[in-house]
Every structure is written in C-alpha cells, then in structure tokens.
Design an enzyme around this catalytic site. Sequence first.
Site, PDB file in Angstrom:
ATOM      1  N   ARG A 202       1.626   1.840  -5.907  1.00 44.05           N
ATOM      2  CA  ARG A 202       1.875   0.862  -4.846  1.00 44.05           C
ATOM      3  C   ARG A 202       0.634   0.048  -4.484  1.00 44.05           C
ATOM      4  O   ARG A 202       0.694  -0.879  -3.688  1.00 44.05           O
ATOM      5  CB  ARG A 202       2.367   1.571  -3.581  1.00 44.05           C
ATOM      6  CG  ARG A 202       3.651   2.324  -3.778  1.00 44.05           C
ATOM      7  CD  ARG A 202       4.058   2.982  -2.503  1.00 44.05           C
ATOM      8  NE  ARG A 202       4.411   2.027  -1.494  1.00 44.05           N
ATOM      9  CZ  ARG A 202       5.619   1.535  -1.316  1.00 44.05           C
ATOM     10  NH1 ARG A 202       6.589   1.896  -2.113  1.00 44.05           N
ATOM     11  NH2 ARG A 202       5.863   0.673  -0.364  1.00 44.05           N
TER      12      ARG A 202
ATOM     13  N   HIS B  79       8.603 -30.912 -25.429  1.00 40.65           N
ATOM     14  CA  HIS B  79       8.334 -31.772 -24.269  1.00 40.65           C
ATOM     15  C   HIS B  79       6.984 -31.456 -23.636  1.00 40.65           C
ATOM     16  O   HIS B  79       6.770 -31.755 -22.468  1.00 40.65           O
ATOM     17  CB  HIS B  79       9.459 -31.628 -23.235  1.00 40.65           C
ATOM     18  CG  HIS B  79      10.776 -32.111 -23.757  1.00 40.65           C
ATOM     19  ND1 HIS B  79      11.053 -33.448 -23.942  1.00 40.65           N
ATOM     20  CD2 HIS B  79      11.872 -31.444 -24.189  1.00 40.65           C
ATOM     21  CE1 HIS B  79      12.270 -33.582 -24.435  1.00 40.65           C
ATOM     22  NE2 HIS B  79      12.788 -32.373 -24.600  1.00 40.65           N
TER      23      HIS B  79
ATOM     24  N   ASN C   6       0.734   0.003   6.259  1.00 40.74           N
ATOM     25  CA  ASN C   6       1.227  -0.724   5.088  1.00 40.74           C
ATOM     26  C   ASN C   6       1.989  -1.928   5.594  1.00 40.74           C
ATOM     27  O   ASN C   6       2.945  -1.770   6.356  1.00 40.74           O
ATOM     28  CB  ASN C   6       2.157   0.172   4.255  1.00 40.74           C
ATOM     29  CG  ASN C   6       2.864  -0.605   3.168  1.00 40.74           C
ATOM     30  OD1 ASN C   6       2.347  -1.614   2.689  1.00 40.74           O
ATOM     31  ND2 ASN C   6       4.042  -0.152   2.777  1.00 40.74           N
ATOM     32  N   GLY C   7       1.548  -3.116   5.189  1.00 41.65           N
ATOM     33  CA  GLY C   7       2.269  -4.317   5.625  1.00 41.65           C
ATOM     34  C   GLY C   7       1.316  -5.445   5.894  1.00 41.65           C
ATOM     35  O   GLY C   7       0.199  -5.479   5.365  1.00 41.65           O
TER      36      GLY C   7
ATOM     37  N   GLU D 120      10.702 -13.221 -19.366  1.00 39.01           N
ATOM     38  CA  GLU D 120      10.448 -11.798 -19.095  1.00 39.01           C
ATOM     39  C   GLU D 120       9.452 -11.232 -20.118  1.00 39.01           C
ATOM     40  O   GLU D 120       8.567 -10.439 -19.772  1.00 39.01           O
ATOM     41  CB  GLU D 120      11.785 -11.026 -19.114  1.00 39.01           C
ATOM     42  CG  GLU D 120      11.677  -9.514 -19.068  1.00 39.01           C
ATOM     43  CD  GLU D 120      10.866  -8.976 -17.887  1.00 39.01           C
ATOM     44  OE1 GLU D 120      10.593  -9.721 -16.938  1.00 39.01           O
ATOM     45  OE2 GLU D 120      10.457  -7.803 -17.965  1.00 39.01           O
TER      46      GLU D 120
ATOM     47  N   LYS E 288       3.416  -2.197  -7.697  1.00 40.12           N
ATOM     48  CA  LYS E 288       4.819  -2.007  -8.082  1.00 40.12           C
ATOM     49  C   LYS E 288       5.759  -2.578  -7.026  1.00 40.12           C
ATOM     50  O   LYS E 288       6.783  -3.167  -7.333  1.00 40.12           O
ATOM     51  CB  LYS E 288       5.062  -0.499  -8.244  1.00 40.12           C
ATOM     52  CG  LYS E 288       6.470  -0.129  -8.647  1.00 40.12           C
ATOM     53  CD  LYS E 288       6.652  -0.330 -10.101  1.00 40.12           C
ATOM     54  CE  LYS E 288       8.035   0.012 -10.598  1.00 40.12           C
ATOM     55  NZ  LYS E 288       8.333  -0.750 -11.824  1.00 40.12           N
TER      56      LYS E 288
ATOM     57  N   GLU F 124       1.107  -8.919 -17.924  1.00 32.08           N
ATOM     58  CA  GLU F 124       0.703  -7.916 -16.941  1.00 32.08           C
ATOM     59  C   GLU F 124       0.098  -6.672 -17.591  1.00 32.08           C
ATOM     60  O   GLU F 124      -0.780  -6.046 -17.024  1.00 32.08           O
ATOM     61  CB  GLU F 124       1.844  -7.550 -15.982  1.00 32.08           C
ATOM     62  CG  GLU F 124       3.063  -6.924 -16.601  1.00 32.08           C
ATOM     63  CD  GLU F 124       4.223  -6.740 -15.609  1.00 32.08           C
ATOM     64  OE1 GLU F 124       4.006  -6.710 -14.395  1.00 32.08           O
ATOM     65  OE2 GLU F 124       5.370  -6.611 -16.090  1.00 32.08           O
TER      66      GLU F 124
ATOM     67  N   TRP G 137      -3.713  -1.995  -1.380  1.00 29.79           N
ATOM     68  CA  TRP G 137      -3.632  -3.236  -2.159  1.00 29.79           C
ATOM     69  C   TRP G 137      -4.010  -4.334  -1.174  1.00 29.79           C
ATOM     70  O   TRP G 137      -3.260  -4.633  -0.247  1.00 29.79           O
ATOM     71  CB  TRP G 137      -2.220  -3.448  -2.696  1.00 29.79           C
ATOM     72  CG  TRP G 137      -2.116  -4.588  -3.670  1.00 29.79           C
ATOM     73  CD1 TRP G 137      -2.295  -4.527  -5.012  1.00 29.79           C
ATOM     74  CD2 TRP G 137      -1.801  -5.953  -3.373  1.00 29.79           C
ATOM     75  NE1 TRP G 137      -2.121  -5.766  -5.565  1.00 29.79           N
ATOM     76  CE2 TRP G 137      -1.820  -6.666  -4.592  1.00 29.79           C
ATOM     77  CE3 TRP G 137      -1.522  -6.653  -2.201  1.00 29.79           C
ATOM     78  CZ2 TRP G 137      -1.560  -8.023  -4.662  1.00 29.79           C
ATOM     79  CZ3 TRP G 137      -1.271  -8.015  -2.271  1.00 29.79           C
ATOM     80  CH2 TRP G 137      -1.282  -8.677  -3.506  1.00 29.79           C
TER      81      TRP G 137
ATOM     82  N   LYS H 256       5.842  -9.358 -19.310  1.00 32.80           N
ATOM     83  CA  LYS H 256       5.453  -8.031 -19.837  1.00 32.80           C
ATOM     84  C   LYS H 256       4.099  -8.106 -20.529  1.00 32.80           C
ATOM     85  O   LYS H 256       3.231  -7.280 -20.288  1.00 32.80           O
ATOM     86  CB  LYS H 256       6.488  -7.497 -20.845  1.00 32.80           C
ATOM     87  CG  LYS H 256       7.751  -6.897 -20.312  1.00 32.80           C
ATOM     88  CD  LYS H 256       7.625  -5.595 -19.596  1.00 32.80           C
ATOM     89  CE  LYS H 256       7.428  -5.698 -18.126  1.00 32.80           C
ATOM     90  NZ  LYS H 256       8.281  -6.356 -17.232  1.00 32.80           N
TER      91      LYS H 256
ATOM     92  N   CYS I 125       0.853  -1.185   0.000  1.00 35.85           N
ATOM     93  CA  CYS I 125       0.000   0.000   0.000  1.00 35.85           C
ATOM     94  C   CYS I 125       0.888   1.234   0.000  1.00 35.85           C
ATOM     95  O   CYS I 125       2.081   1.161   0.258  1.00 35.85           O
ATOM     96  CB  CYS I 125      -0.861  -0.013   1.242  1.00 35.85           C
ATOM     97  SG  CYS I 125      -1.732  -1.567   1.443  1.00 35.85           S
TER      98      CYS I 125
HETATM   99  C1  G6P Z   1       6.502  -6.402  -8.705  1.00 41.18           C
HETATM  100  C2  G6P Z   1       6.562  -5.455  -9.873  1.00 41.18           C
HETATM  101  C3  G6P Z   1       7.593  -5.931 -10.884  1.00 41.18           C
HETATM  102  C4  G6P Z   1       8.942  -6.143 -10.227  1.00 41.18           C
HETATM  103  C5  G6P Z   1       8.843  -7.037  -8.990  1.00 41.18           C
HETATM  104  C6  G6P Z   1      10.116  -7.004  -8.180  1.00 41.18           C
HETATM  105  O1  G6P Z   1       5.970  -7.623  -9.108  1.00 41.18           O
HETATM  106  O2  G6P Z   1       5.302  -5.342 -10.484  1.00 41.18           O
HETATM  107  O3  G6P Z   1       7.715  -4.984 -11.915  1.00 41.18           O
HETATM  108  O4  G6P Z   1       9.822  -6.720 -11.117  1.00 41.18           O
HETATM  109  O5  G6P Z   1       7.798  -6.590  -8.134  1.00 41.18           O
HETATM  110  O6  G6P Z   1      10.289  -5.706  -7.670  1.00 41.18           O
HETATM  111  P1  G6P Z   1      11.679  -5.090  -7.272  1.00 41.18           P
HETATM  112  O7  G6P Z   1      11.339  -3.703  -6.791  1.00 41.18           O
HETATM  113  O8  G6P Z   1      12.220  -5.949  -6.168  1.00 41.18           O
HETATM  114  O9  G6P Z   1      12.547  -5.080  -8.462  1.00 41.18           O
END
Ligand code: G6P
Length: 585
Positions: A27, A487, A96-97, A464, A580, A471, A70, A468, A2
């Site tokens: 956040r 496989h 937050n937590g 990766e 994020k 999400e 969140w 992308k 959050c």
């Molecule tokens: C979340 C974000 C990602 C990020 C990941 C790790 O899932 O949406 O974009 O890669 O956290 O975050 P960090 O801040 O540790 O790179």
Amino acid sequence: MCGIIGYVGAKNATPILFDSLKRLEYRGYDSYGFATLDGEKIWVRKSKGKVSEAGFEKLPGSVGIAHTRWATHGKVTKANAHPHLDCTKRIAVIHNGIIENFEKLKSDLVKKGHVFRSDTDSEIIAHLIEDSIELGLPEAVMRTMKILKGRSAVLVIKNDFDGIVAARNGSPLILGVGRDEYFIASDVPAFLNRTKDVMYLDDGEMVVLERDRKPVFRNIGTGTRIEKRIIKIDWDAKHAEKGNYRHFMIKEIMEQKETIIRAINQNDGEIKKVAAAINKAYGVFLIGCGTAGNVCHTGEYIFSSIAKKHVNHVVASEFPGYRDFLTKKTLLIMVSQSGETADVLEAVRVAREKGAKVISLVNVRGSTLHRMSDFTFHINAGPEKAVASTKATTAQLAILYLLAYACAGRIEEGKRLLLEVASKINDMLNPRYDERIRALACSMQRKKNIYIIGRSLNYPMAMESAIKIMEVSYIHAHGFAGGEMKHGPIALIEKNTPCIVLTGDGSDQDTVNNAMEIKARGGYIIGVGPKKYEVFDFWLKTPDVGLASPMVNIIPVQLLAYHLGDLRGCDIDTPRNLAKSVTVK
Ligand code: G6P
C-alpha cells in the site's frame, strides 16, 4: 495509499506490528514507523525506505500502532514518516488519507502556539486532538474527525489510555478480533494469519479498543453507539503468501490457471438480473482506474460486439465531468480490485447524487465500494499483492463477458467460451512458454521504448500491456490503436524498435497492415495471437478464442513485463512511486 495497523492485546506489540506492516507494504513503501505504549510512556521509532527489521529494536508495550507511507504532503524523510506526536509527546497518531483543509487548520494551530516537526498534513491530527484532550481521548478524536475534510483513517494512542482509538472517514479500516486481542488495519491481509473474524467500520464511524473490554463502535457525527457483528473471512492466509515463488507477481500470473474458473462461478439468477438491469438502463457506464480502467474500456467493445449494447467506459477520475448526463435510469458498473480507489468511490458519490444505480465488480469483500453498491459481483481472485494487477484483470474481464452474453440472452454460450479460455490459459502457463518469453525479455531488456498496437477488443489491451511493462520494468511503453500509428506515433519508430502487435480478435487484416507499416520503418515486430503472420519477427502464440482474445493475449505480455523487470533488477512487487491501493484523488 498508506498501510496502517494497530494492536491491543497481551503480547509484545512490536513483532506483530512488524509482521503486519510487511504484509501491508504493497500500500506504500517509502518510509515507516511505530509507536508503542508501555505503562505511561510512548515509544516511537521511524525510518526511511522499506520496512526492514535491520537495526530495529523491540519496543516495550503490548499496545501499538504502525504505518507504512506513500508520500502525499511532504517529502520522503524520517521526520515526515508516521507516527506523529502532539506538542506534549503524549499523543501519537498514524493516518492514511489526505486532509484537504490542512493549510488553514495548520496555520490556526501555529497561531495558537503548536509546534510542528514535519511537513505532513497528518501531523495536524495530533495537535487537534491535543487541543481538546480535556474531553478525554475518544471525544477528542471524534471532535477532530468532524473538523477534517478529505479522506482519513486514523489510529491514536495516548500515554494514559490503555488501548487505541480508531476512526474512519473515506479510507478503509477493518477490525480483526482475536482471542483477547484486537488488530485494526487498512486491509485484511495485515492480520489474516492471526484471525479471520472481522468487524467493518463504515465511513463516519469510530471504534474504541481498550484492553479486556469489548470494542465500542460509535457514529462520529452523533456520538451514538452502533452494534456490529463479526464476519468470517473466507480467504486463506496462505493465498496471501509468496509460497515457492520469488515474487507475488509471478505467483499471481500463474494463479490465472484457476482464478477465471472461480470468477465465473457466479449465481446465474444474479447474472441474469443484472443483465436485465443493464438492458433496461438508460445510460450505462463502465468505470475504473489504471488496469481496471483498461478492463472497462475492453468492456465497451465486449458489450458492443456480444450484446450489441452501447455502454460508455470512463476512467473514474474523469467521471465527475459526466454528471450532467446522469439520471435515476443511469447504471454504473464499477470495476475495482481493491474497492478502495478514491476516484472510484468519488464517481459513485457523484452518481448517487443523481439517484443512479451502482453495480460493482470487486475482489476485496467488505471493501468500501462493495458496501456502497446496490449489487456486487465478487471476482474471487484471492488476495492480489503485487502492485501490478494480473489475475484480477482476467477475472474482471471474465465477468464482463458473462454479463454481455447474459444481456444477449446467451449466458450458456458465454460460460462455454469462458471455460474454454480458462482451460487454454491453464495450458499456456507452462514452463516452456515462460522460458521462451524470458528469452525474448533478455533480448529486449536494454530497449528504451516499446510500443504496442491492437484494434477493437485488443486496443485497450495494448494500453494495458503498456501499463504492465512500464510499471514493472520502468521501460517506457505506449499502447496505441493500430490505426492511429500513422497519425503521429510512427515517427518514433527507429531501427529495431520493438513493437508488440496484438491479434486474434477479428480485425487481424488491418492490424497486420499496420504492423507492416511499422516494419517498413525498421520496427521489430513481436506478434501475439493464434496465427503466425509473415510480418512477425517473433511470434508469441496464444489460443484462438475468438472474441475472448484479450483474455489470452494479455497473459504473455504479463510474463514479458515480469521478466523484463526481473532481468533489469527492478522492484517487481512494489515498483517505485506506485501503490496498490490509491486512496487519494
Ligand atoms: C493502482 C494499482 C493498479 C490498479 C489501480 C486501480 O494504480 O497499482 O494495479 O489497477 O490502482 O485499482 P483498483 O483497486 O481500483 O482496481
């Protein structure tokens, strides 16, 4: 996960809190709320959904706290949005937590007669403070923090206390010091447009912010006072704004024209020192989550191909399972944009128990990971606001390449390669290239599944790429090692199933063979790489940069994900269900 913000000053708090909350929305963004203090009255407003001024009146008071949520415990409802009040409605709390012992604490409080209005774990904080409020607000907060297990950052106001009491244990809190005013938030961009002078709280610390008084920092465990100094942030507030772009994501993709150069602008001596530590260590782990986890996985191949050094990549949430292999000679390289991801911090804690050393790559200066590490490389990408990571990814990769070349005693060669990569990425990010990718996205926007394959260095980039696309566009996507297709996953290929094939890393022949196998089953092949192979139905050209191919191959996929999301009307910068900064395990 959050976002929290508090204000103590001379101005009306609501517009300031609103503005900050919008900046913190990345956040968490399923609901939000405010509490302000006016004389002896606490005003509270909450709402479901994203932060919006519509129908929101200005509350009186120049002290206030606000929260964007969140959800962890309790559904997304107005009642579960913060702030939460105690039974007497004189104490308001945002949190937050995650409180791990909340069930037991809640049942004890209920037995004592406390009445709960939400399903959240956070509400117990207000009731615990109420229980010991005769000690005074700061002492009651301190006592409560000692009881809570898990991770918490807490802001509290009370009807007869002219300020905020803030405390942290596991989740970030940063104090912004303005002229006759204070801001306290989960992250610096919340107040960067108002002040660049900050004071960091460490875990186990609290701060009492009273109007017209200096902030008083104390250790939660012992109650002793702590002296702190002001640190100047060198981020420019405008970097945290969208500027002329429609979304942060596209702005941040385009910024890769400069961010790689900034990332590699490191002190040679420090790079060499860390490289020597890597060479000397017995057991090196590269650890991160999400996109940063894929960077770490790529790092395993980078160190193997350039430094001929075996390093292990592990996703942070799985790292505790490796604790039996850790010794004082172990070295961890932690990769995290935010430096606040709970699983990353937990991995460091586990390693510390065994005396291992910790190097980190972070974007946010002063973040918890930065402060926990023996040495930190700042990737210098500037604030990354879109939930989907882009510019941090290539900056992190750049530093891993630099370290691998330094381990091989060829740092200058590494720098030359990375400068070439930076200049080629600058050329790639032109409007024509972008238009071509948008046209491809147009043709793919109604697809249900997209598969991505790569080998060697491009295998983690295939994964990766899938993150992308998923999400940002909500299209199901899956990345595989090219050789693994037959496989199992090849059973999923139907007529015109799009399959992105990443090439250019030295394993093209095998990858192209896998592409042929997919094509033979009806797949539509989108080739990414420097060379056009016959099997490609569509070719996204990337420059030939040899072993640095992941850095250039991910760029068109980032653009493709962006355009797919945009064409499908998705919430690009703040995709559903994501955040994020993931500060819960
Ligand atoms: C979340 C974000 C990602 C990020 C990941 C790790 O899932 O949406 O974009 O890669 O956290 O975050 P960090 O801040 O540790 O790179």
